[in-house]
Write a protein that holds these residues in place. Sequence first.
Motif, short mmCIF file in Angstrom:
data_model
loop_
_atom_site.label_atom_id
_atom_site.label_comp_id
_atom_site.label_asym_id
_atom_site.label_seq_id
_atom_site.Cartn_x
_atom_site.Cartn_y
_atom_site.Cartn_z
N ARG A 264 -73.85 -47.45 39.97
CA ARG A 264 -73.20 -48.18 38.76
C ARG A 264 -74.23 -47.75 37.49
NH1 ARG A 264 -72.40 -53.94 41.84
NH2 ARG A 264 -70.33 -53.50 42.78
N SER A 265 -75.21 -47.92 37.79
CA SER A 265 -76.20 -47.46 36.69
C SER A 265 -76.22 -45.96 35.99
CB SER A 265 -77.70 -47.83 36.95
OG SER A 265 -78.59 -47.10 35.87
N ARG A 268 -72.72 -45.76 34.02
CA ARG A 268 -73.01 -46.32 32.54
C ARG A 268 -73.85 -45.23 31.88
NH1 ARG A 268 -73.80 -50.96 35.20
NH2 ARG A 268 -76.18 -50.71 35.25
N GLN A 269 -75.08 -44.60 32.35
CA GLN A 269 -75.68 -43.87 31.80
C GLN A 269 -75.09 -42.51 31.26
OE1 GLN A 269 -79.33 -42.75 33.81
NE2 GLN A 269 -80.78 -42.28 31.71
N ALA A 271 -71.86 -42.07 31.13
CA ALA A 271 -70.93 -42.38 30.17
C ALA A 271 -71.39 -42.43 28.64
CB ALA A 271 -69.91 -43.52 30.64
N ALA A 272 -72.41 -42.89 28.39
CA ALA A 272 -73.32 -42.98 27.10
C ALA A 272 -73.84 -41.89 26.48
CB ALA A 272 -73.99 -44.31 27.18
N ASP A 310 -66.96 -43.16 38.14
CA ASP A 310 -66.49 -44.29 37.62
C ASP A 310 -65.41 -45.21 38.25
OD1 ASP A 310 -66.45 -46.17 34.92
OD2 ASP A 310 -64.26 -45.34 35.21
N THR A 313 -67.14 -46.86 41.30
CA THR A 313 -67.91 -48.19 41.01
C THR A 313 -66.88 -49.31 40.44
OG1 THR A 313 -68.44 -47.21 38.99
CG2 THR A 313 -70.18 -46.85 40.68
N THR A 314 -66.04 -48.89 39.66
CA THR A 314 -65.24 -49.80 39.24
C THR A 314 -64.53 -50.66 40.30
OG1 THR A 314 -64.81 -48.63 37.02
CG2 THR A 314 -63.11 -50.32 37.80
#
Length: 318
Positions: A264-265, A268-269, A271-272, A310, A313-314
């Motif tokens: 999950r981390s 997020r990383q 994607a950013a 994604d 994890t979603t």
Amino acid sequence: MDLSHDGLCSIGELAEQAGVTVKTVRFYSDRGLLPEASRSAGGHRRYGPDALDRLRLIRSLRALDLPLPEVRRVLDEEDGAAATGGALEDAVAGQLRELGSRLRALRWREAALRLVQESPPGERADRLLLVGAVTVPPSTAPLARFWRAWLPPRMPARSTAAFLEATVPQPPEDPAPAQVLAFARLNALTLGACPGTGRPQPEAHRTAGARGAAVLYAGLAEAYELAGALLRRGRAPRPGEALDCFVAAYVSAYGTRDTLDFRRSLARQLAADPRIDRYWELVAEVITPPGAPTEPTPGSAHDWLLAALDAQTTATAA
């Protein structure tokens, strides 16, 4: 060859037998490629019975466009003066390489001219400037420099070479005009800073350090290859071997464990992180002939894997 009573012939007789001019025979003689046997009382050159065959060999070698130093090496080997062997094979191989380079340059120029010819009048000047900035044959040096500036300092040379092999596309041997335009745009992109982000190295890569990045890129290359095979088959992003290999690359680089929280981390990383999608779009255009299915790139494989991560994890969070 007609010889006189002493077994020798004049320069004119040799030239006539070989079908060349006297000037040609004199040229090769003056450069030591065609030794004369003696001189007449009047100082005229005289040649022995082997001269005709030697002259024909020289002409044959020159007809292959071999330079004089290469011709000399072949003749020395024929004479037994050089026992290294392979002089003719090496010379021919060198000429083939040079000819191949020239043919690639000519094919590139032809495609570039067709591109300019077929461009709409309003775009012709800009496209001409783009294509004119590319060397012929085209060089990938600007692309390699772009990525070297992007890579962590002091990364092992072998890892850097493997990374560049995966990220720097080779220009097509026989390009279509559209591929010439894509490569020219790619060249221009790497010569300038990427809009808004400079050198957009993802934070996920910077924090790994030089040694960790080497481990990371080796693992990502394997993951991208697995994802590329699925992309070619039109498979939608999904968990599986390719995604596990992708995550394992980051796990190894960070020295951590593969857990749901880590995935999950990581999602997020990633994607950013900043992206260079335009680079990979152009790479796909360079390596894919017009009308052929689009070839996967590390960029498209990364997008597929990130979408799979994604989705996984979603779904798990839900």
